[in-house]
Motif scaffolding. Structure first.
Motif, short mmCIF file in Angstrom:
data_model
loop_
_atom_site.label_atom_id
_atom_site.label_comp_id
_atom_site.label_asym_id
_atom_site.label_seq_id
_atom_site.Cartn_x
_atom_site.Cartn_y
_atom_site.Cartn_z
N TYR A 173 0.81 -1.22 0.00
CA TYR A 173 0.00 0.00 0.00
C TYR A 173 0.85 1.28 0.00
O TYR A 173 0.32 2.37 -0.10
CB TYR A 173 -0.91 0.04 1.24
CG TYR A 173 -1.92 -1.08 1.31
CD1 TYR A 173 -2.83 -1.29 0.27
CD2 TYR A 173 -1.97 -1.92 2.42
CE1 TYR A 173 -3.76 -2.32 0.34
CE2 TYR A 173 -2.89 -2.94 2.50
CZ TYR A 173 -3.78 -3.15 1.46
OH TYR A 173 -4.71 -4.15 1.52
N GLU A 176 0.54 4.08 -2.72
CA GLU A 176 -0.79 4.62 -3.02
C GLU A 176 -0.95 6.01 -2.39
O GLU A 176 -0.51 6.24 -1.26
CB GLU A 176 -1.88 3.69 -2.47
CG GLU A 176 -2.03 2.39 -3.22
CD GLU A 176 -3.02 2.52 -4.36
OE1 GLU A 176 -3.31 3.65 -4.78
OE2 GLU A 176 -3.50 1.48 -4.84
N ILE A 178 -2.93 7.45 -0.55
CA ILE A 178 -3.98 7.32 0.47
C ILE A 178 -3.87 8.48 1.45
O ILE A 178 -2.78 8.83 1.88
CB ILE A 178 -3.84 5.98 1.21
CG1 ILE A 178 -3.96 4.81 0.21
CG2 ILE A 178 -4.89 5.84 2.31
CD1 ILE A 178 -3.53 3.47 0.80
N ASP A 212 -8.05 11.43 -6.80
CA ASP A 212 -7.04 10.38 -6.63
C ASP A 212 -6.97 9.89 -5.19
O ASP A 212 -6.76 8.70 -4.94
CB ASP A 212 -5.67 10.90 -7.06
CG ASP A 212 -5.57 11.11 -8.56
OD1 ASP A 212 -6.46 10.62 -9.28
OD2 ASP A 212 -4.59 11.75 -9.01
N ALA A 216 -7.98 6.17 -3.98
CA ALA A 216 -6.96 5.34 -3.33
C ALA A 216 -7.46 4.83 -1.98
O ALA A 216 -7.21 3.68 -1.60
CB ALA A 216 -5.67 6.12 -3.15
N ARG A 219 -9.78 1.94 -2.66
CA ARG A 219 -9.03 0.71 -2.98
C ARG A 219 -8.45 0.09 -1.72
O ARG A 219 -8.45 -1.14 -1.55
CB ARG A 219 -7.91 1.02 -3.98
CG ARG A 219 -8.38 1.36 -5.38
CD ARG A 219 -7.24 1.33 -6.39
NE ARG A 219 -6.22 2.34 -6.12
CZ ARG A 219 -6.26 3.58 -6.60
NH1 ARG A 219 -7.30 3.97 -7.34
NH2 ARG A 219 -5.30 4.44 -6.34
N PHE A 220 -7.96 0.93 -0.82
CA PHE A 220 -7.36 0.45 0.42
C PHE A 220 -8.40 -0.25 1.29
O PHE A 220 -8.18 -1.38 1.76
CB PHE A 220 -6.73 1.62 1.17
CG PHE A 220 -6.18 1.26 2.52
CD1 PHE A 220 -5.03 0.49 2.64
CD2 PHE A 220 -6.81 1.69 3.68
CE1 PHE A 220 -4.52 0.17 3.90
CE2 PHE A 220 -6.31 1.38 4.93
CZ PHE A 220 -5.16 0.61 5.04
#
Length: 363
Positions: A173, A176, A178, A212, A216, A219-220
């Motif tokens: 991760y 990413e 995030i 973005d 992200a 997705r996490f």
């Protein structure tokens, strides 16, 4: 339903009218550590906002059922909310560009580790505002879409890879973008799946466009769930909740309102994992959270038995590691140890969870 209403009245009676330890509108919280003999009063924003969020869900459930008790519950909730809103400005930070962020502890005047013997004197460990408390503020008190957009815009300056790179999450991760848990530029980059679910909840509630950072984050949170990291690595996945049942409760809370965002595979995984907790040897608090999570998603489950007195006084919804602000494998391993963590106990929030479970049990 009479029991649920009595629980809500008990919550209302606990709300502070203002005293030395708890400003008016807050619910009393106590901070405990195994290494400290005495619990400390903890006037934090997080658990008061969490009570309001839970009351919102109770009202939504009763409204969906067409309950005749809805007006009485709404009246109690409104009284609690009006009192709680008095305290919100104490935790709010208005930035020069108009962005509003919120802190776990009061900013006016600034307090960190309130009423502690040592930590409260160390300005170097004062925590910045964070995405979790900010999201809860926006979810429980009306703000404008423009104000929510400013928060989302601010995430770009506090996301992974902007100034620093995460070293505490699982390695796949770390590239990413995030959002960090913290808005402070000097803090390490840290991912907490529950805080990110609350952030996504805020973005979805206010109809913000996906960028973005939010993509992200999505997705996490999907990956953590689908790979069972909330079971296998609860502290790495969520340093400030660190328990599978509580993490699943956050997933269900978001999925119940926005089922299409996480996807059908995640919804099925939430159900399977909650049923696993209910069928296995998990603590009563975890089992109650799993039951509420399934009920919130409209799924049937048998309500688990709970020692309510023990739950009210002994359930902790959140944790804070003494060493969580530091990087390094050895330090992070120590940060996971319960004897190096603070736990926060809020009887009013425990009562709110019991009331929530009671409302779902009513046919």
């Amino acid at each position: 339903m009479e029991k649920a209403i009595n629980l809500l009245k008990q919550i209302e009676a606990m709300q502070s009218a203002g005293n030395r330890f708890f400003p008016a509108g807050l619910f009393p919280v106590w901070r405990k550590s195994p290494l400290h003999l005495k619990a400390r009063p903890d006037p934090d924003f997080f658990l008061t906002a969490s009570v309001l969020f839970t009351l919102d869900n109770i009202i939504a459930c009763l409204d969906h059922k067409g309950s005749a008790h809805l007006p009485e519950v709404e009246a109690i909730s409104d009284r609690i909310r009006i009192q709680a809103y008095q305290a919100y400005p104490l935790f709010r930070n208005a930035h020069p560009d108009g962005t509003l962020t919120y802190n776990f502890w009061p900013r006016k005047p600034g307090m960190h580790f309130p009423f502690g013997l040592i930590f409260r004197h160390l300005q170097s460990i004062a925590i910045p505002d964070d995405i979790d408390d900010t999201a809860l503020a926006f979810l429980t008190m009306p703000h404008t879409p423009a104000e929510a957009q400013l928060v989302q815009n601010k995430l770009q300056f506090h996301a992974n890879k902007y100034r620093k790179t995460n070293t505490t999450a699982l390695s796949f991760y770390r590239n990413e973008p995030i959002p960090n848990t913290w808005f402070g530029s000097k803090m390490l980059i840290e991912f907490d799946v529950c805080a990110l679910l609350n952030l996504l909840h805020m973005c979805s509630r206010y109809g913000l466009p996906w960028d973005d950072r939010t993509a992200a984050a999505l997705r996490f949170v999907r990956s953590v769930l689908l790979h069972s990291e909330h079971f296998n690595y609860p502290f790495i996945s969520s340093p400030y909740y660190a328990e599978a049942g509580i993490i699943l409760y956050h997933y269900a809370r978001f999925a119940a309102e926005f089922p299409g965002v996480l996807g059908a595979d995640c919804l099925q995984k939430i159900e399977n994992d909650c049923r696993h907790i209910l069928s296995a040897d998990y603590p009563e608090g975890s089992r109650l959270m799993a039951y509420i999570s399934l009920s919130r998603l409209g799924l049937y489950a048998e309500r688990p038995s709970v020692d309510e007195d023990a739950f009210i006084s002994g359930f902790s919804f959140s944790v804070a590691g003494w060493l969580s602000a530091f990087e390094g494998k050895r330090i992070r391993r120590l940060a996971e140890k319960p004897f190096l963590q603070f736990r926060f106990f809020c009887p009013a929030f425990s009562l709110a969870l019991l009331a929530e479970a009671e409302v779902y049990a009513v046919k």
